[in-house]
Design an enzyme around this catalytic site. Structure first.
Site, PDB file in Angstrom:
ATOM      1  N   ARG A   1      49.903  37.985  37.057  1.00  0.00           N
ATOM      2  CA  ARG A   1      48.829  36.722  36.996  1.00  0.00           C
ATOM      3  C   ARG A   1      49.397  35.417  36.390  1.00  0.00           C
ATOM      4  NH1 ARG A   1      44.618  37.938  32.286  1.00  0.00           N
ATOM      5  NH2 ARG A   1      46.102  39.102  30.966  1.00  0.00           N
TER       6      ARG A   1
ATOM      7  N   GLU B   1      31.405  33.041  43.374  1.00  0.00           N
ATOM      8  CA  GLU B   1      32.611  32.997  44.119  1.00  0.00           C
ATOM      9  C   GLU B   1      32.380  32.851  45.830  1.00  0.00           C
ATOM     10  OE1 GLU B   1      32.456  35.707  40.661  1.00  0.00           O
ATOM     11  OE2 GLU B   1      30.971  35.468  42.321  1.00  0.00           O
TER      12      GLU B   1
ATOM     13  N   PHE C   1      36.150  40.332  43.354  1.00  0.00           N
ATOM     14  CA  PHE C   1      35.253  39.300  43.829  1.00  0.00           C
ATOM     15  C   PHE C   1      35.627  38.228  44.793  1.00  0.00           C
ATOM     16  CE2 PHE C   1      34.484  39.357  38.921  1.00  0.00           C
ATOM     17  CZ  PHE C   1      33.810  40.572  39.180  1.00  0.00           C
TER      18      PHE C   1
ATOM     19  N   HIS D   1      43.970  40.548  38.738  1.00  0.00           N
ATOM     20  CA  HIS D   1      43.320  41.736  38.292  1.00  0.00           C
ATOM     21  C   HIS D   1      43.066  42.649  39.387  1.00  0.00           C
ATOM     22  CE1 HIS D   1      42.684  38.854  35.188  1.00  0.00           C
ATOM     23  NE2 HIS D   1      42.504  40.058  34.297  1.00  0.00           N
TER      24      HIS D   1
ATOM     25  N   ASP E   1      38.422  47.741  32.249  1.00  0.00           N
ATOM     26  CA  ASP E   1      37.432  47.351  32.768  1.00  0.00           C
ATOM     27  C   ASP E   1      36.628  48.148  33.789  1.00  0.00           C
ATOM     28  OD1 ASP E   1      38.010  45.078  31.837  1.00  0.00           O
ATOM     29  OD2 ASP E   1      38.501  43.682  33.341  1.00  0.00           O
TER      30      ASP E   1
ATOM     31  N   ARG F   1      47.211  42.346  36.391  1.00  0.00           N
ATOM     32  CA  ARG F   1      46.837  42.355  34.846  1.00  0.00           C
ATOM     33  C   ARG F   1      48.078  42.789  33.991  1.00  0.00           C
ATOM     34  NH1 ARG F   1      41.657  44.417  31.728  1.00  0.00           N
ATOM     35  NH2 ARG F   1      41.624  43.356  30.093  1.00  0.00           N
TER      36      ARG F   1
END
Length: 314
Positions: free
Chosen positions: A11, A59, A84, A110, A118, A168
């Site tokens: 990322r 989104e 998303f 991610h 998460d 990530r």
């Protein structure tokens, strides 16, 4: 000795590549859905505030805005978490971007269980399958910093929709050699071998190389192929591996349903049937925990990949 190598999260590579491209091309516009700090598009925003649009936590709307911008001569990179980008906005990506085959780039960060703490709701292990099913969508999953930056540049140069998957977790830099070349739809043979082939993608490429070295010490010759482009898949490199080694193992930080394993199995079944064993997330959701512990639990670190292959060989 992967542990001694520099480690970079892809990322971060994505954000850095956008800035470099932004300096060269003023038609690039970056969109984000209230996650610029996490997706690393914030570095682009800082450099080119007038070319960064924060769409808020919307989104689906972001996909529509990106589609519109692409019809006005812009090259939009829309960014958010994979869950998303591929999940929540699937219909808009399919109908507003894929169906009219618009020049939109999707930077999905991610992805996979390495999102860690998460938890299952944010650990998208289905995105490659979802994006692969959209007609005409290019799907890229880079293995390290160098490959990720090259992928972003290749995506810009390609005319049409592209989905790019970034992580990530910091991963070892493995493509730091002078003859490295990135080409959409072309796999990279990182190591030759005659007894079996490991075909890996994304963050599983580095541990697959470790596993090959371990088997080499035991007298088993292992070929390692890095498939950075899930679609279009490099069928030639897959068929050659099937013909020359007779045994294939695929490994991915994604569900074994619909991703790299499925893509490879389809090509092998139609062209050169040999046994293919798929390694990845086995029809289950992830869970909350430290990324490295999760990779260990789901047998996607070097020890886990080695264990799974060894068990099959015995």
């Amino acid at each position: 000795m992967a542990e001694e190598k520099k480690a970079v999260a892809t990322r971060d590579s994505y954000g850095a590549a956008l800035v470099e491209l932004g300096k060269e091309h003023d038609d690039i516009v970056v969109l984000d859905a209230d996650l610029a700090a996490a997706t690393k598009t914030g570095v682009f925003k800082k450099e080119f505030p007038e070319r960064h649009i924060d769409c808020g936590i919307a989104e689906c709307n972001m996909a529509g805005i990106a589609a519109g911008l692409s019809t006005c001569g812009k090259v939009p990179f829309m960014s958010t978490f994979a869950m998303f980008a591929a999940g929540r906005a699937f219909e808009q990506v399919r109908n507003s971007i894929g169906y009219p085959h618009l020049n939109v780039k999707i930077g999905a960060t991610h992805a996979g269980i390495s999102v860690g703490e998460d938890g299952a709701t944010h650990q998208c292990n289905e995105d490659l399958a979802l994006m692969r099913a959209i007609p005409g969508m290019v799907v890229i999953n880079p293995s390290d910093d160098i490959e990720a930056k090259a992928a972003v540049r290749a995506a810009y140069e390609y005319v049409g929709p592209v989905y790019m998957r970034f992580g990530r977790l910091a991963v070892p830099v493995i493509n730091d050699n002078e003859d490295y070349k990135f080409e959409i739809g072309k796999g990279v043979q990182l190591k030759n071998g005659r007894d079996l082939t490991i075909i890996a993608t994304g963050l599983t490429v580095a541990p697959s190389l470790e596993v090959a070295k371990r088997f080499e010490e035991e007298g088993i010759s292992v070929r390692v192929i890095n498939i950075h482009t899930i679609k279009p898949l490099d069928e030639e490199i897959v068929i050659k591996a099937a013909e020359e080694t007779g045994r294939i193992f695929t490994v991915e930080e994604h569900s074994i349903i619909g991703g790299l394993g499925s893509a490879v199995a389809e090509v092998v079944a139609e062209n050169k049937p040999v046994k293919v064993t798929r390694m990845g997330i086995r029809d289950t959701f992830g869970e909350s925990g430290p990324a490295k512990e999760l990779l260990k639990k789901y047998k996607l670190d070097a020890d886990g990949i080695y264990e799974q292959i060894n068990k099959e060989l015995k």
